[in-house]
Design a protein around this motif. Structure first.
Motif, short mmCIF file in Angstrom:
data_model
loop_
_atom_site.label_atom_id
_atom_site.label_comp_id
_atom_site.label_asym_id
_atom_site.label_seq_id
_atom_site.Cartn_x
_atom_site.Cartn_y
_atom_site.Cartn_z
N VAL A 49 0.78 -1.20 0.08
CA VAL A 49 0.14 -0.06 -0.04
C VAL A 49 0.63 1.46 -0.02
CG1 VAL A 49 -1.97 -1.19 1.02
CG2 VAL A 49 -0.26 0.13 2.46
N CYS A 50 1.99 1.05 0.22
CA CYS A 50 2.93 2.41 0.39
C CYS A 50 3.95 2.43 -0.73
CB CYS A 50 3.76 2.31 1.71
SG CYS A 50 2.90 2.32 3.37
N ALA A 110 -0.28 10.55 4.79
CA ALA A 110 -0.42 9.26 5.14
C ALA A 110 -1.13 8.53 4.16
CB ALA A 110 -0.71 8.95 6.65
N VAL A 111 -0.79 7.35 3.96
CA VAL A 111 -1.66 6.24 3.17
C VAL A 111 -2.06 5.20 4.13
CG1 VAL A 111 -0.44 7.00 0.95
CG2 VAL A 111 0.48 4.95 2.25
N SER A 112 -1.20 4.98 5.14
CA SER A 112 -1.77 3.73 6.00
C SER A 112 -1.66 4.05 7.38
CB SER A 112 -0.95 2.54 5.52
OG SER A 112 0.41 2.97 6.00
N LEU A 113 -2.39 3.24 8.30
CA LEU A 113 -2.12 3.31 9.54
C LEU A 113 -2.35 1.90 10.10
CD1 LEU A 113 -2.92 4.48 12.51
CD2 LEU A 113 -5.25 4.33 12.03
N LEU A 114 -1.09 1.66 11.08
CA LEU A 114 -1.05 0.45 11.48
C LEU A 114 -1.46 0.20 13.02
CD1 LEU A 114 0.33 -2.64 11.69
CD2 LEU A 114 2.43 -1.56 11.93
N ILE A 115 -2.42 -0.73 13.31
CA ILE A 115 -2.97 -0.82 14.61
C ILE A 115 -2.68 -2.20 15.22
CG2 ILE A 115 -4.49 1.08 14.45
CD1 ILE A 115 -6.73 -1.01 14.46
N ILE A 156 -11.53 5.06 14.76
CA ILE A 156 -10.33 4.92 14.02
C ILE A 156 -10.79 4.72 12.37
CG2 ILE A 156 -8.15 3.31 13.51
CD1 ILE A 156 -7.91 3.01 16.36
N ALA A 157 -11.82 3.75 12.35
CA ALA A 157 -12.42 3.67 10.99
C ALA A 157 -12.93 4.69 10.39
CB ALA A 157 -13.41 2.29 11.20
N GLU A 158 -13.52 5.49 11.20
CA GLU A 158 -14.12 6.78 10.65
C GLU A 158 -12.82 7.83 9.96
OE1 GLU A 158 -15.30 10.53 9.94
OE2 GLU A 158 -14.11 10.21 11.77
N VAL A 159 -11.83 7.69 10.70
CA VAL A 159 -10.49 8.61 10.27
C VAL A 159 -10.14 8.12 8.96
CG1 VAL A 159 -8.41 9.49 10.80
CG2 VAL A 159 -10.03 9.16 12.45
N CYS A 160 -10.22 6.67 8.95
CA CYS A 160 -9.33 5.79 7.80
C CYS A 160 -10.18 6.18 6.61
CB CYS A 160 -9.51 4.57 8.07
SG CYS A 160 -8.06 3.87 9.22
N ARG A 161 -11.56 6.21 6.87
CA ARG A 161 -12.77 6.42 5.64
C ARG A 161 -12.48 7.81 5.17
NH1 ARG A 161 -16.25 3.05 8.84
NH2 ARG A 161 -17.02 5.04 9.64
N ARG A 162 -12.60 8.83 6.01
CA ARG A 162 -12.58 10.10 5.89
C ARG A 162 -11.05 10.72 4.96
NH1 ARG A 162 -11.45 13.86 9.12
NH2 ARG A 162 -12.29 12.49 10.96
N ARG A 163 -10.16 9.76 5.64
CA ARG A 163 -8.55 10.44 5.12
C ARG A 163 -8.16 9.51 4.15
NH1 ARG A 163 -5.91 15.04 6.21
NH2 ARG A 163 -6.26 15.84 8.51
N ASP A 164 -9.00 8.61 3.58
CA ASP A 164 -8.66 7.40 2.62
C ASP A 164 -7.34 6.97 2.90
OD1 ASP A 164 -9.22 6.16 0.34
OD2 ASP A 164 -8.19 7.47 -0.99
N LEU A 165 -7.21 6.15 4.29
CA LEU A 165 -6.04 5.39 4.71
C LEU A 165 -6.46 4.05 4.60
CD1 LEU A 165 -5.36 7.39 8.00
CD2 LEU A 165 -4.19 7.56 5.89
N TRP A 166 -5.38 3.02 4.15
CA TRP A 166 -5.53 1.68 4.38
C TRP A 166 -5.50 1.59 5.89
CZ3 TRP A 166 -6.36 -1.66 0.76
CH2 TRP A 166 -6.35 -1.45 -0.42
#
Ligand code: PMP
Length: 395
Positions: free
Chosen positions: A112-113, A165-170, A189-199
């Motif tokens: 993804v990066c 950023a393109v991804s977030l690791l949790i 967290i999921a909401e931020v990922c959707r809004r910021r288009d993060l994997w």
């Protein structure tokens, strides 16, 4: 000859908090009796029935190249397990078998990066995270959590860090903190990922070690299935750390690219290991519970011991095989405390600082020795902390 920056910059130089660990290992090799509460490794070995399945498979000839994506049997078994636990439709085409969770973490970031993209991860973190992101060519950017929030991530902090950023690791249940993320935290967290288009790369290798509540996989949250890559492993759930068998679960198109990556890197996982993993997963929850049971017991004992004193704070111990202890009342850093504990009581623990800035003033205790010795070591840690704190008050 010059080496690539990718490899020379994998881990930053200097003291990164691992000194205590290496010192303890040195002392052991010199013959000192050290109580080791450092590494996330079970004190039991892989179950003989799993070894038998491994042996049978190897003897029946499964010692050649295995299918690169994983055997159909193991991919189906993992898919069925994930679907049963999350309710999300999952088939073998959503699964790549990897040589352990670590290889899965790396492959997920490669997938993804692009070079120079930012990969986010949460601090405190499992020690390899920043190096894994950098190894994939991306820039590893930490997002702070705080002891005051019991290390639950805050969506607004992730949002603030999301530029570029393109991804977030949790990771839940979490190494090193032992907390699990609540449904609310994961939804935010999921909401931020959707809004910021993060994997979202969700490391769930401790999913069978949950002491409070249930494990929630964020892949099961609304509109997350297409942007989530789940990392799983046999290491912790089945005491198979040395077998190197894990997986990535994700969207079909991502998995097909990851299969291509595996063809050019690992070329798959040994067939007899995969057959042993299929056997182990098919053995059902009873085996997983048996393997998790010692940690459940020790965690219960630890809660009892810690409740009887008021110097050392216990970060909510909700999952995984570790306790994160707040020793700030002693006035010491995690590293100072861990070094002094090793010198005076021959007990080795990890300083919080080895897992990032936000765990400073903490120590991580792995619950990986037999119950009696574990309880006694923990009591010694509490007594030692209390002495230090009394001495500090008297100064
Ligand atoms: N993620 C976390 C949080 C871990 O603690 C570990 C191992 N300690 C791994 C991934 C990698 O595990 P493995 O490669 O053995 O599956």
């Amino acid at each position: 000859m010059k080496l690539s920056q990718r490899i020379t910059h994998l881990t930053p130089g200097g003291n990164d908090g691992w000194d205590v660990f290496y010192r303890a290992r040195r002392m052991i090799s010199e013959g000192h009796a050290i109580t080791e509460l450092t590494i996330g490794e079970h004190d039991i070995r892989t179950d003989p029935s799993i070894l038998q399945a491994m042996d049978l498979s190897a003897r029946q000839g499964h010692t050649g190249y295995a299918m690169v994506p994983g055997t159909d049997l193991l991919r189906d078994t993992v898919a069925a397990r994930v679907q049963a636990r999350t309710g999300v439709t999952t088939t073998r085409r959503n699964v790549l078998i990897t040589p352990g969770g670590q290889a899965a973490l790396f492959a997920a970031h490669v997938a993804v990066c692009n070079p120079g993209d930012v990969g986010l991860f949460l601090d405190p973190y499992y020690a390899t995270y920043p190096g894994t992101i950098r190894g994939a060519g991306a820039i590893a950017r930490p997002v702070q959590t705080t002891a005051e929030d019991a290390f639950q991530p805050r969506a607004e902090r992730i949002d603030e860090a999301a530029e570029g950023a393109v991804s977030l690791l949790i990771n839940t249940p979490n190494n090193p903190t032992g907390v699990t993320y609540s449904r609310q935290t994961l939804e935010e967290i999921a909401e931020v990922c959707r809004r910021r288009d993060l994997w979202l790369i969700s490391d769930e290798v401790y999913d069978t070690q949950v002491w409070e509540g249930d494990h929630i996989s964020p892949r099961s949250l609304p509109d997350m299935v297409e942007r989530t890559l789940v990392v799983g492993s046999m290491s912790k759930s089945h005491a198979m750390t040395g077998s190197r068998c894990g997986w990535i679960v994700g969207p079909e198109d991502v998995i097909s690219h990851l299969i291509n990556l595996a063809t050019h890197t690992t070329y798959g996982v040994p067939g007899f290991i995969q057959d042993a993993a299929s056997f182990a997963l098919t053995a059902g929850v009873a085996m997983e519970e048996e393997i998790a049971a010692p940690f459940r017991r020790r965690r219960a004992k630890a809660v009892e011991i810690l409740a009887a004193q008021n110097t050392v704070g216990l970060v909510p111990a909700q999952g995984a095989m570790y306790l994160m202890l707040d020793i700030r009342a002693t006035g010491q850093s995690g590293e100072g405390f861990a070094n002094a504990l090793l010198d005076t009581h021959a007990i080795a623990v990890m300083p919080g600082e080895s897992f990032g800035d936000t765990a400073a003033g903490h120590i991580r205790v792995a619950m990986t020795i037999d119950d009696e010795r574990f309880a006694s070591a923990l009591q010694t840690i509490c007594n030692f902390a209390s002495e230090l704190s009394d001495r500090r008050a008297a100064e």
